[in-house]
Each structure stands twice: as C-alpha cells, then as structure tokens.
Design a protein around this motif. Sequence first.
Motif, PDB file in Angstrom:
ATOM      1  N   GLY A 123       0.243  -1.419  -0.093  1.00 43.35           N
ATOM      2  CA  GLY A 123       0.113   0.076  -0.240  1.00 43.35           C
ATOM      3  C   GLY A 123       0.690   1.617  -0.029  1.00 43.35           C
ATOM      4  N   LEU A 124       2.093   1.729   0.938  1.00 41.70           N
ATOM      5  CA  LEU A 124       3.067   2.702   0.988  1.00 41.70           C
ATOM      6  C   LEU A 124       3.416   2.332  -0.289  1.00 41.70           C
ATOM      7  N   PHE A 125       3.919   1.665  -1.250  1.00 45.70           N
ATOM      8  CA  PHE A 125       4.229   1.231  -2.636  1.00 45.70           C
ATOM      9  C   PHE A 125       3.210   2.317  -3.858  1.00 45.70           C
ATOM     10  N   GLY A 128       3.269   5.558  -3.240  1.00 47.74           N
ATOM     11  CA  GLY A 128       5.042   6.191  -3.372  1.00 47.74           C
ATOM     12  C   GLY A 128       5.276   6.540  -2.143  1.00 47.74           C
ATOM     13  N   VAL A 129       5.158   5.958  -0.544  1.00 44.75           N
ATOM     14  CA  VAL A 129       5.645   6.742   0.362  1.00 44.75           C
ATOM     15  C   VAL A 129       7.329   5.773   0.231  1.00 44.75           C
ATOM     16  N   GLU A 134      12.760  -0.902  -1.695  1.00 44.77           N
ATOM     17  CA  GLU A 134      12.357  -1.496  -0.384  1.00 44.77           C
ATOM     18  C   GLU A 134      10.929  -2.467  -0.919  1.00 44.77           C
ATOM     19  N   PHE A 135      10.717  -1.789  -1.726  1.00 42.77           N
ATOM     20  CA  PHE A 135       9.074  -2.825  -1.588  1.00 42.77           C
ATOM     21  C   PHE A 135       9.248  -4.786  -2.381  1.00 42.77           C
ATOM     22  N   GLU A 136      10.650  -4.494  -2.738  1.00 50.48           N
ATOM     23  CA  GLU A 136      10.624  -5.763  -3.688  1.00 50.48           C
ATOM     24  C   GLU A 136      11.230  -6.577  -2.821  1.00 50.48           C
ATOM     25  N   ASN A 137      12.193  -5.618  -1.670  1.00 52.32           N
ATOM     26  CA  ASN A 137      13.277  -6.681  -0.403  1.00 52.32           C
ATOM     27  C   ASN A 137      12.212  -7.485   0.789  1.00 52.32           C
TER      28      ASN A 137
END
Length: 371
Positions: A123-125, A128-129, A134-137
């Motif tokens: 949701g954060l990704f 755009g937060v 970071e999301f891929e990790n």
Amino acid sequence: MKKVIIFGGIAVALIAILIWFGKKNSASPIEYKTEKAFITTIIKKSVATGKVTPLEEIEIKPQITGIIDKIMLLEGTKVKKGDLIATVRVVPNEQSLISAKGRVDNININLSNALISYKRNKGLFEKGVISRAEFENVELAYNQAQQDLKNAQNDYQIIKKGSVGSSASANTNIIAQMSGTILEIPVKEGDQVIQSNNFNAGTTIASIADMSKMIFEGKVDESEVGKLISGTKIEISLGAIENKKFPAVLSFIAPKGTEEAGAVQFKIKADVSLDDKYFIRAGYSANAEIVLEKKENVLSIKESLLQFDRKTEKPFVEIKNKEGKFDKKDVKLGTSDGVNVEILEGVTKDDEIKIWNKTSKEDEEKDKENN
C-alpha cells in the motif's frame, strides 16, 4: 644198529638237500612280460570346481524405511518388469515427526508476519511513500516464507507417509526391476526394512535373475592358469544332473589370485549353453573340464612302464634285446594324461618294453590259485 640208522637218516637228509639245490639252480629265470609303444591322442585336462549362477541377477531394495506390509509373490515365481512384489508400510519416527510438525508451525508464524508486512508495504509503495527497492525486499521475504512453508510441509509428509503426493505408492510399492525368476525373498511380512544410503547397504526384499542365461564360476590352481586362454571351449558337469555335460566357453580369467589353504587360486568364468530338457537351478555345484593340451597321433607308452633313476631321477625303460635280456634306455617324455605319456626320444614302435612289475611266472601262479 642204532649208529647205522642215524647215519642212514643223515645220508637221506643230505640227498634231499642236494636234490632241492639242484632243482633251484635248474629253475628257469624270471620272465617279464613286455608291451610295445602305440600311436594315440593324448589330451591333458584340468578340472575346476565351482557352481553355476545366473549371468544377470539383481537385488530389490526399498526406497524408504518401514515395515513389510504384504508380500504378493513367492520364491520361484516368474515375473515381468514392473510386477508388484511387496508393499512397505511407513512407520514414522515420533521424534522426527514432532520436530517436522514444529518446523511447519514456526514457518506458518513467520509467513503470517511476512504477509502482514507485504500488504502494508504494498500500500505504501502504491502511494509512492517507499521506493520500489524497499518494496521488492519485502516481497522477496514473503515469497521465501511461502517456499519455506512448502518445503517444511513436504518434509513432514515424507516422514509421515514416506513420500509426497502421487509418488507415495511408488515408494511404498516394491516392484520388479527386470524380467526373470524370483530367486529369494529373505524377508517376511512384519519385518522392518531400511533404505540404502551412504552408511547402509539397505535391506534386500527380493533377488531376481534371468535363469535363461547361466555362467560357471570356479577356481583353478596357479600351476594351470597360465595355460588357459579366454574363448576356450570347455565342458560343465553338474552334481545334480548325472551323465550330462553342458558345453561352455571360457569368458573370464581373474588377473589376481587368492590364497586358499596354502595354494593360490584364480577365479574363472564361462558362459554355459543350456539344454531345454533340463532346468538348471542357481547355485548347482559343478565341475569344468578344461583341455590344457592336446596331441594327436603321437607315439606313446603307458606311464606304468616308466622307471626312474634313483640318483638322477631321470625316466627310463628296459627294452628287450636279441638275447632275451633287457637293456636300460633313457627316454624323453612329452605330454601325459595320467595314463599314457608321449615319447619324444628313446623308444621306437617295434621295441619290446619290459613290464617291470609283472612277470609270466606271477601270472601262472595266479592262474593256478584261481583254478
């Protein structure tokens, strides 16, 4: 009067003694029988003892550890590749099963946390937060947790059932790996069996062999192995089948010998040609007659005619001369079969050879005794 009688008795005794000596001196000399050399074929053979075994034989071992649940076939049954022989029931180790179950539960907890983190960061990704990196990790950690759970569940099923999914029956079913005859089933229902691994050969559930292809396995002494040639035709006699010899071809001669009872023995193998009239069982004791040397149409005499010089130990015979006496003659020998021996030098076909252990007088006395 008494003196006359005494002197008369002495005179009679002297006359009897003189007559006895006269007969002894006039007795004919001992006459020995003779034999002549002859032309024959001499075959020198070696006999190797051993047994007949199938050329192709395999042992069936389980792919899992468990207990024999049911045996479908009996020893001696002919099978085809893929036929079911027995089934194995998995009996899991309780400690291993509890440990595997605990690992599944732990990974489930980790997966729940990874799922919560994945949804939140997704949701954060999307807003755009956070960055894509970071999301891929977070996504990678979630996927790894899913895979860990799958692996743990598979391990649990293997410990519990012996395999995963549709392969369960493949592991618990013991099937024939070749067509042939079941020679032995050394286990019975209820026996525990172990799969083969790096530290254990595993339990043999059944042995199967192709009984249409048999070989002879035996041993020969080091004094004869040097005369053997691969490809030589030999004859096999079986202890269980009388008055029958099976042809065979020597196919293997061991390059290394083993010492047995002070003598070095070499293993040999030969391909046996079977006869459909006879059923040959694996393990029959057998003897192989191997021709080491063959001489055709050679001048020979019986070995019993030979004598040996006490000093030189050289062989000789005694040949009858024109005067009826015997002359010593050295001979040079060739191949022997234990009864007849080849003569290379020293004797001709016309020579009369003394039979040194047999006389005409002895024969006459035996005839008298028989009559």
